[in-house]
Design a protein around this motif. Structure first.
Motif, PDB file in Angstrom:
ATOM      1  N   PRO A   1       2.158 -10.477  -4.921  1.00  0.00           N
ATOM      2  CA  PRO A   1       1.036 -10.589  -3.992  1.00  0.00           C
ATOM      3  C   PRO A   1       0.639  -9.198  -3.533  1.00  0.00           C
ATOM      4  O   PRO A   1       1.496  -8.350  -3.299  1.00  0.00           O
ATOM      5  CB  PRO A   1       1.617 -11.415  -2.830  1.00  0.00           C
ATOM      6  CG  PRO A   1       3.089 -11.218  -2.906  1.00  0.00           C
ATOM      7  CD  PRO A   1       3.440 -10.921  -4.337  1.00  0.00           C
ATOM      8  N   MET A   2      -0.651  -8.946  -3.443  1.00  0.00           N
ATOM      9  CA  MET A   2      -1.130  -7.629  -3.033  1.00  0.00           C
ATOM     10  C   MET A   2      -1.835  -7.760  -1.692  1.00  0.00           C
ATOM     11  O   MET A   2      -2.366  -8.814  -1.351  1.00  0.00           O
ATOM     12  CB  MET A   2      -2.102  -7.070  -4.079  1.00  0.00           C
ATOM     13  CG  MET A   2      -1.504  -6.885  -5.468  1.00  0.00           C
ATOM     14  SD  MET A   2      -0.229  -5.613  -5.601  1.00  0.00           S
ATOM     15  CE  MET A   2      -1.208  -4.110  -5.427  1.00  0.00           C
TER      16      MET A   2
ATOM     17  N   GLU B   1     -10.041  -5.831  -2.335  1.00  0.00           N
ATOM     18  CA  GLU B   1      -9.758  -4.636  -3.132  1.00  0.00           C
ATOM     19  C   GLU B   1      -8.302  -4.258  -2.916  1.00  0.00           C
ATOM     20  O   GLU B   1      -7.827  -4.225  -1.779  1.00  0.00           O
ATOM     21  CB  GLU B   1     -10.666  -3.478  -2.700  1.00  0.00           C
ATOM     22  CG  GLU B   1     -10.431  -2.217  -3.531  1.00  0.00           C
ATOM     23  CD  GLU B   1     -11.465  -1.114  -3.300  1.00  0.00           C
ATOM     24  OE1 GLU B   1     -12.170  -1.172  -2.283  1.00  0.00           O
ATOM     25  OE2 GLU B   1     -11.537  -0.209  -4.142  1.00  0.00           O
ATOM     26  N   PHE B   2      -7.586  -3.980  -4.018  1.00  0.00           N
ATOM     27  CA  PHE B   2      -6.227  -3.471  -3.882  1.00  0.00           C
ATOM     28  C   PHE B   2      -6.307  -2.064  -3.279  1.00  0.00           C
ATOM     29  O   PHE B   2      -7.158  -1.276  -3.657  1.00  0.00           O
ATOM     30  CB  PHE B   2      -5.535  -3.353  -5.257  1.00  0.00           C
ATOM     31  CG  PHE B   2      -5.247  -4.647  -5.965  1.00  0.00           C
ATOM     32  CD1 PHE B   2      -5.687  -5.876  -5.485  1.00  0.00           C
ATOM     33  CD2 PHE B   2      -4.523  -4.636  -7.158  1.00  0.00           C
ATOM     34  CE1 PHE B   2      -5.408  -7.063  -6.166  1.00  0.00           C
ATOM     35  CE2 PHE B   2      -4.244  -5.810  -7.843  1.00  0.00           C
ATOM     36  CZ  PHE B   2      -4.690  -7.024  -7.352  1.00  0.00           C
ATOM     37  N   ASP B   3      -5.408  -1.755  -2.369  1.00  0.00           N
ATOM     38  CA  ASP B   3      -5.281  -0.392  -1.864  1.00  0.00           C
ATOM     39  C   ASP B   3      -4.960   0.537  -3.037  1.00  0.00           C
ATOM     40  O   ASP B   3      -4.175   0.183  -3.924  1.00  0.00           O
ATOM     41  CB  ASP B   3      -4.151  -0.356  -0.833  1.00  0.00           C
ATOM     42  CG  ASP B   3      -3.836   1.057  -0.415  1.00  0.00           C
ATOM     43  OD1 ASP B   3      -4.579   1.585   0.407  1.00  0.00           O
ATOM     44  OD2 ASP B   3      -2.848   1.623  -0.931  1.00  0.00           O
ATOM     45  N   SER B   4      -5.548   1.739  -3.050  1.00  0.00           N
ATOM     46  CA  SER B   4      -5.412   2.588  -4.237  1.00  0.00           C
ATOM     47  C   SER B   4      -3.965   3.023  -4.477  1.00  0.00           C
ATOM     48  O   SER B   4      -3.530   3.114  -5.631  1.00  0.00           O
ATOM     49  CB  SER B   4      -6.348   3.794  -4.157  1.00  0.00           C
ATOM     50  OG  SER B   4      -5.863   4.751  -3.254  1.00  0.00           O
ATOM     51  N   MET B   5      -3.205   3.267  -3.420  1.00  0.00           N
ATOM     52  CA  MET B   5      -1.811   3.671  -3.631  1.00  0.00           C
ATOM     53  C   MET B   5      -0.952   2.477  -4.058  1.00  0.00           C
ATOM     54  O   MET B   5      -0.041   2.618  -4.873  1.00  0.00           O
ATOM     55  CB  MET B   5      -1.238   4.338  -2.381  1.00  0.00           C
ATOM     56  CG  MET B   5      -1.907   5.672  -2.016  1.00  0.00           C
ATOM     57  SD  MET B   5      -2.191   6.804  -3.404  1.00  0.00           S
ATOM     58  CE  MET B   5      -0.504   7.252  -3.832  1.00  0.00           C
ATOM     59  N   ASP B   6      -1.278   1.286  -3.517  1.00  0.00           N
ATOM     60  CA  ASP B   6      -0.574   0.072  -3.966  1.00  0.00           C
ATOM     61  C   ASP B   6      -0.841  -0.177  -5.457  1.00  0.00           C
ATOM     62  O   ASP B   6       0.037  -0.611  -6.204  1.00  0.00           O
ATOM     63  CB  ASP B   6      -1.077  -1.157  -3.188  1.00  0.00           C
ATOM     64  CG  ASP B   6      -0.638  -1.151  -1.728  1.00  0.00           C
ATOM     65  OD1 ASP B   6       0.159  -0.281  -1.348  1.00  0.00           O
ATOM     66  OD2 ASP B   6      -1.113  -2.024  -0.979  1.00  0.00           O
TER      67      ASP B   6
END
Lengths: 97, 147
Positions: free
Chosen positions: B46-47, B58-63
């Motif tokens: 899960p994100m 939107e997925f966090d860029s670092m995640d």
């Protein structure tokens, strides 16, 4: 020495399937120009109006270049650059940031 | 007619639905990774929806980077990319189609429009999205994958 660039699946059509390629350049923008000279068409998938496209993420040694100097972020030999398309979407078509 | 197919365990189905309910009315999003080339979704990830929005995810860029590094280490790829629509049907929006960048992934949509955060009917559908073209596919639920 060179800069290693990790290529996402969606852009491997430009690199004959290669998952990573070597490139050179003093900045991220220069690196993308260098890639373009060998992988025609790849630059416009990454850059728009001299800026990184909104839904493309570029990382320098595991840091998001948006938190550095964006497309002007300086590079040096031995650096590693990762390109990843954003994973994004949503129900409403308006309101694109 | 549905040409493709997504085979998914009942357990993974329930985890996706539970995540969608938990985050309702915001959109929930995540990935099920599987061995590269296997087309078998195995590892539920899960994100966080960095947009925390009922109409955008939107997925966090670092995640996202951590997710890819983790999959690379295990020779995995994103077999399923899922997200929820919380007020509309479980069908890719124009924006979902424009931003679909994983040619090998099954794009799963869950709609919590009917039951919200509560137990109750949800719509759960799977699509391929390639070059702006959407193709719905059948979803087959199994107790476990055959060896």
């Amino acid at each position: 020495m060179a800069i290693e660039v990790r290529i996402p699946t969606i852009l491997r059509t430009y690199t004959d399937g290669a998952k990573s390629v070597n490139g050179e350049g003093a900045t991220v923008a220069d690196l993308f120009k260098d890639l373009e000279s060998r992988f025609t068409g790849i630059e416009q998938r990454l850059v728009e109006d001299d800026k990184l496209r909104r839904f493309v993420n570029v990382y320098l040694n595991d840091e998001d270049v948006r938190f550095l100097e964006g497309i002007s972020t300086p590079l040096k030999d031995g650096d590693s650059v990762t390109i990843l398309p954003a994973v994004a979407g949503g129900a409403v078509a308006g309101g694109m940031r | 007619m549905l040409l493709g197919m997504l085979t998914l365990t009942q357990d993974l189905y329930e985890q996706i639905v539970a995540h969608a309910r938990r985050d309702h009315p915001d959109e929930a999003c995540g990935v099920i990774a599987g061995p590269e080339g296997s087309d078998r979704p195995e590892r539920f990830i899960p994100m966080l929806n960095a947009a925390r929005s009922p109409t955008f995810y939107e997925f966090d860029s670092m995640d996202l980077l951590a997710l890819h590094n983790g999959m690379d280490d295990r020779d995995e790829e994103p077999v399923v990319i899922y997200h929820s629509h919380t007020a509309t049907e479980a069908y890719p929006s124009r924006r979902d189609i424009d931003l679909a960048m994983e040619p090998n992934a099954h794009y799963v949509l869950v709609s919590t429009a009917e039951s919200g955060a509560d137990e109750g009917p949800v719509s759960f559908r799977s699509f391929r999205i390639l070059d702006g073209e959407v193709t719905e596919e059948e979803v087959v639920f199994v107790a476990s994958y055959e060896m």
